[in-house]
Design a protein around this motif. Structure first.
Motif, PDB file in Angstrom:
ATOM      1  N   ALA A 126      25.450  27.661  57.444  1.00 11.54           N
ATOM      2  CA  ALA A 126      24.440  26.795  56.840  1.00 11.54           C
ATOM      3  C   ALA A 126      23.750  27.459  55.654  1.00 11.54           C
ATOM      4  CB  ALA A 126      23.388  26.414  57.883  1.00 11.54           C
ATOM      5  N   ARG A 127      23.792  28.803  55.578  1.00  6.97           N
ATOM      6  CA  ARG A 127      23.148  29.511  54.471  1.00  6.97           C
ATOM      7  C   ARG A 127      23.690  30.936  54.412  1.00  6.97           C
ATOM      8  NH1 ARG A 127      18.510  27.659  52.165  1.00  6.97           N
ATOM      9  NH2 ARG A 127      17.755  28.959  50.451  1.00  6.97           N
ATOM     10  N   LEU A 128      23.792  31.470  53.186  1.00  8.38           N
ATOM     11  CA  LEU A 128      24.212  32.851  52.977  1.00  8.38           C
ATOM     12  C   LEU A 128      23.067  33.624  52.335  1.00  8.38           C
ATOM     13  CD1 LEU A 128      27.727  32.283  51.290  1.00  8.38           C
ATOM     14  CD2 LEU A 128      27.159  32.233  53.732  1.00  8.38           C
ATOM     15  N   ILE A 129      22.696  34.746  52.929  1.00  8.09           N
ATOM     16  CA  ILE A 129      21.708  35.653  52.341  1.00  8.09           C
ATOM     17  C   ILE A 129      22.444  36.955  52.050  1.00  8.09           C
ATOM     18  CG2 ILE A 129      19.506  36.845  52.654  1.00  8.09           C
ATOM     19  CD1 ILE A 129      18.750  34.666  54.676  1.00  8.09           C
ATOM     20  N   LEU A 130      22.649  37.241  50.766  1.00 12.56           N
ATOM     21  CA  LEU A 130      23.503  38.354  50.360  1.00 12.56           C
ATOM     22  C   LEU A 130      22.668  39.428  49.691  1.00 12.56           C
ATOM     23  CD1 LEU A 130      26.521  36.326  48.891  1.00 12.56           C
ATOM     24  CD2 LEU A 130      25.998  36.902  51.282  1.00 12.56           C
ATOM     25  N   LEU A 131      22.604  40.585  50.321  1.00 10.29           N
ATOM     26  CA  LEU A 131      21.817  41.710  49.831  1.00 10.29           C
ATOM     27  C   LEU A 131      22.728  42.666  49.079  1.00 10.29           C
ATOM     28  CD1 LEU A 131      19.824  42.373  53.141  1.00 10.29           C
ATOM     29  CD2 LEU A 131      19.286  40.753  51.311  1.00 10.29           C
ATOM     30  N   SER A 132      22.529  42.769  47.771  1.00  7.15           N
ATOM     31  CA  SER A 132      23.347  43.627  46.912  1.00  7.15           C
ATOM     32  C   SER A 132      24.841  43.457  47.202  1.00  7.15           C
ATOM     33  CB  SER A 132      22.944  45.098  47.104  1.00  7.15           C
ATOM     34  OG  SER A 132      23.491  45.905  46.085  1.00  7.15           O
ATOM     35  N   PRO A 133      25.369  42.246  47.059  1.00  7.67           N
ATOM     36  CA  PRO A 133      26.769  41.991  47.433  1.00  7.67           C
ATOM     37  C   PRO A 133      27.760  42.629  46.477  1.00  7.67           C
ATOM     38  CG  PRO A 133      25.847  40.071  46.331  1.00  7.67           C
ATOM     39  CD  PRO A 133      24.709  41.030  46.529  1.00  7.67           C
ATOM     40  N   ALA A 134      28.871  43.107  47.032  1.00 11.24           N
ATOM     41  CA  ALA A 134      29.973  43.621  46.217  1.00 11.24           C
ATOM     42  C   ALA A 134      30.729  42.444  45.612  1.00 11.24           C
ATOM     43  CB  ALA A 134      30.897  44.475  47.078  1.00 11.24           C
ATOM     44  N   GLY A 135      31.705  42.764  44.764  1.00 16.49           N
ATOM     45  CA  GLY A 135      32.541  41.735  44.138  1.00 16.49           C
ATOM     46  C   GLY A 135      32.748  42.007  42.664  1.00 16.49           C
ATOM     47  N   PHE A 136      31.653  42.269  41.942  1.00 18.36           N
ATOM     48  CA  PHE A 136      31.736  42.628  40.530  1.00 18.36           C
ATOM     49  C   PHE A 136      31.280  44.081  40.378  1.00 18.36           C
ATOM     50  CE2 PHE A 136      31.053  37.977  40.301  1.00 18.36           C
ATOM     51  CZ  PHE A 136      32.213  37.650  39.611  1.00 18.36           C
ATOM     52  N   TYR A 190      49.391  33.776  47.520  1.00 20.99           N
ATOM     53  CA  TYR A 190      48.378  32.948  46.870  1.00 20.99           C
ATOM     54  C   TYR A 190      48.920  31.676  46.218  1.00 20.99           C
ATOM     55  CZ  TYR A 190      46.003  37.485  47.180  1.00 20.99           C
ATOM     56  OH  TYR A 190      45.480  38.670  47.621  1.00 20.99           O
ATOM     57  N   GLY A 191      50.232  31.593  46.061  1.00 20.51           N
ATOM     58  CA  GLY A 191      50.795  30.460  45.350  1.00 20.51           C
ATOM     59  C   GLY A 191      50.683  30.596  43.847  1.00 20.51           C
ATOM     60  N   SER A 192      50.379  31.781  43.364  1.00 19.29           N
ATOM     61  CA  SER A 192      50.296  32.063  41.927  1.00 19.29           C
ATOM     62  C   SER A 192      50.682  33.522  41.708  1.00 19.29           C
ATOM     63  CB  SER A 192      48.886  31.809  41.389  1.00 19.29           C
ATOM     64  OG  SER A 192      47.997  32.805  41.831  1.00 19.29           O
ATOM     65  N   PRO A 193      51.171  33.872  40.509  1.00 21.85           N
ATOM     66  CA  PRO A 193      51.599  35.256  40.267  1.00 21.85           C
ATOM     67  C   PRO A 193      50.450  36.239  40.184  1.00 21.85           C
ATOM     68  CG  PRO A 193      51.801  33.943  38.264  1.00 21.85           C
ATOM     69  CD  PRO A 193      51.479  32.990  39.370  1.00 21.85           C
ATOM     70  N   GLN A 194      49.233  35.735  40.037  1.00 20.57           N
ATOM     71  CA  GLN A 194      48.048  36.582  39.977  1.00 20.57           C
ATOM     72  C   GLN A 194      47.169  36.323  41.209  1.00 20.57           C
ATOM     73  OE1 GLN A 194      47.636  38.893  37.626  1.00 20.57           O
ATOM     74  NE2 GLN A 194      49.540  38.249  36.621  1.00 20.57           N
ATOM     75  N   PRO A 195      46.429  37.336  41.651  1.00 26.62           N
ATOM     76  CA  PRO A 195      45.516  37.111  42.779  1.00 26.62           C
ATOM     77  C   PRO A 195      44.417  36.125  42.391  1.00 26.62           C
ATOM     78  CG  PRO A 195      45.073  39.243  41.757  1.00 26.62           C
ATOM     79  CD  PRO A 195      46.342  38.719  41.133  1.00 26.62           C
ATOM     80  N   LEU A 196      43.867  35.444  43.369  1.00 24.11           N
ATOM     81  CA  LEU A 196      42.826  34.457  43.095  1.00 24.11           C
ATOM     82  C   LEU A 196      41.613  35.109  42.445  1.00 24.11           C
ATOM     83  CD1 LEU A 196      42.639  32.157  46.247  1.00 24.11           C
ATOM     84  CD2 LEU A 196      44.098  31.971  44.236  1.00 24.11           C
ATOM     85  N   ASP A 197      41.121  34.494  41.387  1.00 24.00           N
ATOM     86  CA  ASP A 197      39.850  34.870  40.787  1.00 24.00           C
ATOM     87  C   ASP A 197      38.788  34.051  41.521  1.00 24.00           C
ATOM     88  OD1 ASP A 197      37.590  35.271  39.304  1.00 24.00           O
ATOM     89  OD2 ASP A 197      38.505  34.841  37.359  1.00 24.00           O
ATOM     90  N   LEU A 198      38.097  34.685  42.453  1.00 21.59           N
ATOM     91  CA  LEU A 198      37.184  33.954  43.335  1.00 21.59           C
ATOM     92  C   LEU A 198      36.025  33.339  42.574  1.00 21.59           C
ATOM     93  CD1 LEU A 198      37.425  36.637  46.065  1.00 21.59           C
ATOM     94  CD2 LEU A 198      38.023  34.264  46.465  1.00 21.59           C
ATOM     95  N   GLY A 199      35.635  33.950  41.459  1.00 20.63           N
ATOM     96  CA  GLY A 199      34.560  33.387  40.657  1.00 20.63           C
ATOM     97  C   GLY A 199      34.879  32.002  40.136  1.00 20.63           C
ATOM     98  N   GLU A 200      36.162  31.681  39.984  1.00 16.43           N
ATOM     99  CA  GLU A 200      36.564  30.356  39.521  1.00 16.43           C
ATOM    100  C   GLU A 200      36.472  29.304  40.620  1.00 16.43           C
ATOM    101  OE1 GLU A 200      40.449  30.606  37.883  1.00 16.43           O
ATOM    102  OE2 GLU A 200      39.810  31.718  36.081  1.00 16.43           O
ATOM    103  N   LYS A 238      36.518  41.128  37.277  1.00 17.40           N
ATOM    104  CA  LYS A 238      36.453  39.851  37.986  1.00 17.40           C
ATOM    105  C   LYS A 238      36.374  40.118  39.488  1.00 17.40           C
ATOM    106  CE  LYS A 238      39.341  37.435  34.566  1.00 17.40           C
ATOM    107  NZ  LYS A 238      40.634  36.729  34.350  1.00 17.40           N
ATOM    108  N   PHE A 239      35.882  39.121  40.208  1.00 21.24           N
ATOM    109  CA  PHE A 239      35.858  39.167  41.661  1.00 21.24           C
ATOM    110  C   PHE A 239      37.162  38.550  42.150  1.00 21.24           C
ATOM    111  CE2 PHE A 239      33.538  37.297  45.627  1.00 21.24           C
ATOM    112  CZ  PHE A 239      34.164  38.233  46.440  1.00 21.24           C
TER     113      PHE A 239
END
Length: 361
Positions: free
Chosen positions: A125-135, A256-266, A240-241
Motif C-alpha cells: 500500500a505504500r513504500l518508504i525508502l530510506l537512502s535507496p540504492a539504484g542510481f 528480459y525479452g530484449s537484448p539489453q537489461p530492463l531500465d527500471l527508471g523507464e 541508470k537503474f
C-alpha cells in the motif's frame, strides 16, 4: 541484508519497536547471503550458492517474504473473522506498508515493477525508502575504482571469488575478537572508525558499532555476492537503474525479452502506490543527488512521490537513534488508510503494450 539494524537500539530507539508500539504488526526480513551457506540443498557449491544479483533479491527474496506475510495475515484474520471472504486479485483484507533502506530500496522497486509487468498483485500500500540504492553515478572514489576493476576483470575474478566474506570459523572468531576490542579500547575503535569513514568517502556512520552487532559472530556472518557487486557497478557505469546485465544479447533476450537489461527508471509509471523517498545530507554512500534522481523520474511518471532530507550519514537511518526520523516514518505510515480494494489491473492495458518478460534466473 540483515534485519538486526532495525532493532539494534532496543525497545526505545529502534524503528521496528516504534511501529510495534503504535499497534502495527511488524515483519522483519533478511536477504540471502550468509557464510554458513544455509540452503535446502545441503550439497550446494559455493559458486551456486552465491550466484545471485539484486535481481534475485527483488524477484525471489521479497516475494517469498511478502507471500509469507500474506499467508500469516489472512490466517489470523480468518481466525478472528470466520465470515471473511477469500481475497482475490483485486482485494485483500489488510494494508501492507514496507520500509526499506539502501539495497532493500532498490530490491523493493524491482519487486513492484516486475510484479506489475507480470500482472501479479504486489500486495503493498505504500513504500518508504530510506537512502535507496539504484542510481550510483555520483559516488565515491572507492566505488569508481571497484567499478573499473569489476567491469574489466569480472570474467576472471568472479569464478575465483564468488563472494566477499570471512570463510573460516577461526578468522570469524578473530574478527569478532577485534570487534569487541574496538569497543573496549576507544582509541582503537576511533582509529578504525576514521579509516572506515575515509574508505567510504567521509561518511560518518557508526561503522564500528555495526560490526559489533550480534550477527557478526564466529559461527556466521553476512557475505556479499560478487554478482551483487557487479550489478551495482553496472548501474554506476550505465548511470541508470537497470536489472542485471548477463553479458550477452542472447542471455538478456531469454530473461528480459530484449537484448539489453530492463531500465527500471523507464517503468516507474507502473508504480501504483505512494512512495516516500528520504536522503541523508551527510550520506556519502548514496548521495542525495541519487535519491533525487529516483524522485524526479517518479514525479515525471506520475507516481505519488514525496522527498525529504535529514542531516544523516548512510547508516544513521537504521542504526542510530533518531527521534525526528522515527516521527517522520510513523507519520507516513499513518497515511496508509484502512483496507480497501487494490487497484490491481488499473494499468494492465498499458502493461500489455510493453513487450517485456521477466523471469528469475
Amino acid at each position: 541484508m540483515s534485519f538486526g539494524s532495525w532493532v539494534s537500539n532496543g525497545v526505545v530507539g529502534s524503528p521496528a519497536f516504534a511501529a510495534f508500539d503504535q499497534g502495527y504488526d511488524v515483519f522483519l526480513g533478511n536477504f540471502r547471503g550468509l557464510v554458513s551457506r544455509e540452503h535446502v540443498d545441503k550439497n550446494i557449491s559455493s559458486q551456486q550458492y552465491w550466484r545471485y544479483s539484486i535481481n534475485e533479491h527483488g524477484t525471489e527474496d521479497i516475494p517469498a517474504m511478502i507471500e509469507k506475510i500474506h499467508e500469516v495475515k489472512v490466517s489470523e484474520l480468518k481466525s478472528s473473522q470466520p465470515d471473511l471472504e477469500e481475497e482475490n486479485n483485486s482485494d485483500q483484507p489488510y494494508k501492507l506498508c514496507t520500509i526499506c533502506h539502501s539495497l532493500g530500496g532498490a530490491a523493493i522497486l524491482i519487486y513492484v515493477i516486475t510484479r506489475r509487468i507480470e500482472e501479479k498483485p504486489h500486495r503493498l500500500a505504500r513504500l518508504i525508502l530510506l537512502s535507496p540504492a539504484g542510481f550510483h553515478d555520483d559516488s565515491t572514489f572507492l566505488f569508481t575504482v571497484v567499478e573499473w576493476l569489476f567491469l574489466r576483470f569480472a570474467p576472471i575474478l568472479m569464478p575465483l571469488v564468488p563472494a566477499f566474506y570471512i570463510p573460516t570459523r577461526f578468522f570469524r572468531m578473530l574478527f569478532n575478537k577485534l570487534a569487541r576490542d574496538f569497543h573496549n579500547y576507544p582509541a582503537v575503535g576511533g582509529l578504525v572508525q576514521t579509516l572506515m569513514s575515509y574508505v567510504v568517502g567521509g561518511d560518518s556512520s557508526n561503522w564500528v558499532g555495526v560490526i559489533g552487532l550480534p550477527h557478526y559472530n564466529m559461527n556466521d556472518m553476512p557475505g556479499v555476492s560478487s554478482h551483487v557487486v557487479l550489478h551495482l557497478c553496472q548501474m554506476k557505469h550505465s548511470k541508470k537503474f537497470i536489472m542485471f546485465d548477463y553479458g550477452s544479447a542472447a542471455a538478456n533476450m531469454e530473461l528480459y525479452g530484449s537484448p539489453q537489461p530492463l531500465d527500471l527508471g523507464e517503468y516507474y509509471e507502473f508504480i501504483d502506490v505512494p512512495v516516500d523517498l528520504v536522503a541523508g545530507r551527510k550520506d556519502k554512500v548514496i548521495r542525495p543527488s541519487m535519491v533525487r534522481k529516483h524522485y524526479k523520474l517518479m514525479r515525471n511518471a506520475g507516481v505519488e512521490a514525496s522527498y525529504n532530507e535529514f542531516e544523516y550519514a548512510h547508516l544513521d537511518f537504521t542504526f542510530s537513534h533518531r527521534e525526528e526520523l522515527l516521527a517522520y516514518v510513523m507519520s507516513r505510515i499513518l497515511l496508509v488508510g484502512p483496507s480497501s480494494k487494490q487497484q490491481f489491473g488499473q494499468k494492465s492495458a498499458r502493461l500489455r503494450r510493453k513487450d517485456v518478460q521477466v523471469r528469475a534466473n
